[in-house]
Design an enzyme around this catalytic site. Structure first.
Site, PDB file in Angstrom:
ATOM      1  N   SER A  38       1.514 -16.163   7.759  1.00  0.00           N
ATOM      2  CA  SER A  38       2.101 -14.825   7.926  1.00  0.00           C
ATOM      3  C   SER A  38       1.756 -14.173   9.252  1.00  0.00           C
ATOM      4  CB  SER A  38       1.661 -13.911   6.783  1.00  0.00           C
ATOM      5  OG  SER A  38       0.245 -13.852   6.692  1.00  0.00           O
ATOM      6  N   ASP A 327      -1.371  -3.665   6.271  1.00  0.00           N
ATOM      7  CA  ASP A 327      -1.523  -3.824   4.831  1.00  0.00           C
ATOM      8  C   ASP A 327      -2.896  -4.433   4.573  1.00  0.00           C
ATOM      9  OD1 ASP A 327      -1.302  -6.599   5.227  1.00  0.00           O
ATOM     10  OD2 ASP A 327       0.785  -6.686   4.576  1.00  0.00           O
ATOM     11  N   HIS A 330      -2.941  -7.872   6.817  1.00  0.00           N
ATOM     12  CA  HIS A 330      -2.394  -8.051   8.163  1.00  0.00           C
ATOM     13  C   HIS A 330      -2.637  -6.846   9.072  1.00  0.00           C
ATOM     14  CE1 HIS A 330       0.055 -10.369   5.224  1.00  0.00           C
ATOM     15  NE2 HIS A 330      -0.190 -11.326   6.098  1.00  0.00           N
TER      16      HIS A 330
END
Length: 352
Positions: A38, A327, A330
């Site tokens: 990610s 978040d 991240h």
């Protein structure tokens, strides 16, 4: 005659088409290809039947146009910023994006998948793109590139490109620490060695596909992610030292492993890129970097939300720029910008 146009001119014409008057000098590399999780997925997971997606608000609120592209942040990622710093487009497109066509093929792509790991067993249960499948997708990309510019020009673009790998955090946080079966099968030291064992054939294969420049990012201090803090130290709110020690010991193994790959593949420029230290420095001294909150994220409660839990109904902090994390896993785009500039300096020292 078009088939025989010199590759430098072909690429330059393509870049001029994409950027207009922005192009002022030749890019440092001809293209940029990234593999991983990610941290570098710019939207590949949008095309998958998985919950590991971020193609909805408030993700992307600070991306150009305020568009949620599938990037797990409020804006651009490290790899977008590196692309820009190297003189390539400001955003690195996702390979599986239906709009990834035409001149975009000339300058690179992200093959990463949010939630994926170095070990395929990290990715498979969630229906993600394994590292081996990411390599298969790159091979398919090569065919598209060759069909567009010819075999010789495609070979020259790839040989003049920079390749990067950014993954490993999910292997530890999810596959090891959240999976009792994995912990029963391996000690942490054995699991680290397993990941390096999985990396070796990938590097060999990507070299066989024409790569000449390759950087591998170490893992960050994942004991300081808001998620891991919430799950392990909810009262104290402090980083999980055991996790950070594992991250450090893995990085300490990764660097000499890369040296061994240099010896076996002397024609490949390959280098270790440290992510840990700059990230940890920000956490230790946030005010030096202009941050006020490094323990909780901007989205929701700041403790657990990520992916589908950080959504349209989530409260967002008043000033994203003061937060290290967007978040619970991240970083914010501003944090990524600091990391990207540090990474770029490291790459300049070993590749360019």
């Amino acid at each position: 005659m078009g088939r025989f146009i010199k590759i430098e001119n072909f690429v330059l014409l393509g870049l001029l088409f994409c950027w207009g008057a922005k192009v002022e000098s030749k890019p440092l590399v001809q293209a940029f290809y990234v593999f991983g999780d990610s941290t570098i997925d710019s939207g590949n997971n949008n095309q998958l039947a998985t919950v590991f997606k971020s193609n909805f608000p408030p993700y992307g609120m600070d991306f150009p146009g305020g568009i949620p592209t599938g990037r797990f942040s409020d804006g651009r990622l490290v790899t977008d910023m590196l692309s820009s710093l190297m003189g390539l487009p400001d955003e690195l497109p996702a390979y599986l994006d239906p709009n990834f066509t035409g001149e975009q093929l000339l300058t690179g792509a992200s093959f990463g998948s949010a939630g994926a790991g170095i070990d395929d067993t990290t990715s498979l249960p969630m229906g993600l793109i394994t590292l081996s499948k990411q390599l298969d997708n790159f091979k398919s990309y090569k065919e598209k590139l060759a069909a567009m510019v010819g075999d010789n020009n495609a070979t020259e673009i790839i040989s003049g490109a920079l390749f990067a790998l950014s993954m490993g955090t999910k292997d530890f946080v999810v596959n090891y620490y959240m999976n009792p079966i994995t912990r029963e099968k391996y000690t942490i030291d054995q699991f680290q060695d397993l990941l390096l064992h999985d990396l070796q054939p990938f590097i060999q294969k990507i070299y066989n596909e024409g790569a000449t420049k390759f950087v591998i990012f170490g893992v960050p201090p994942f004991g300081c992610l808001p998620l891991t803090i919430t799950l392990n130290n909810p009262i104290s709110g402090t980083c999980v030292d055991d996790y950070n020690n594992v991250a450090t010991s893995y990085n300490n193994k990764l660097a000499p492993f890369i040296d061994s790959m240099k010896a076996s593949l002397p024609a490949l420029q390959i280098a270790y890129i440290d992510i840990y230290n700059k990230f940890f420095n920000i956490i230790q001294d946030p005010t030096q970097y202009g941050f006020e909150e490094v323990r909780k994220s901007c989205c929701g409660t700041g403790k657990l939300e990520a992916g589908p839990l950080c959504n349209t109904f989530s409260k967002v902090c008043d000033d994203v720029s003061k937060h290290l994390f967007w978040d619970s896993i991240h970083p914010t785009s501003r944090a990524y910008n600091i990391i990207a500039n540090d990474v770029f300096k490291q790459i300049q020292g070993v590749i360019f």
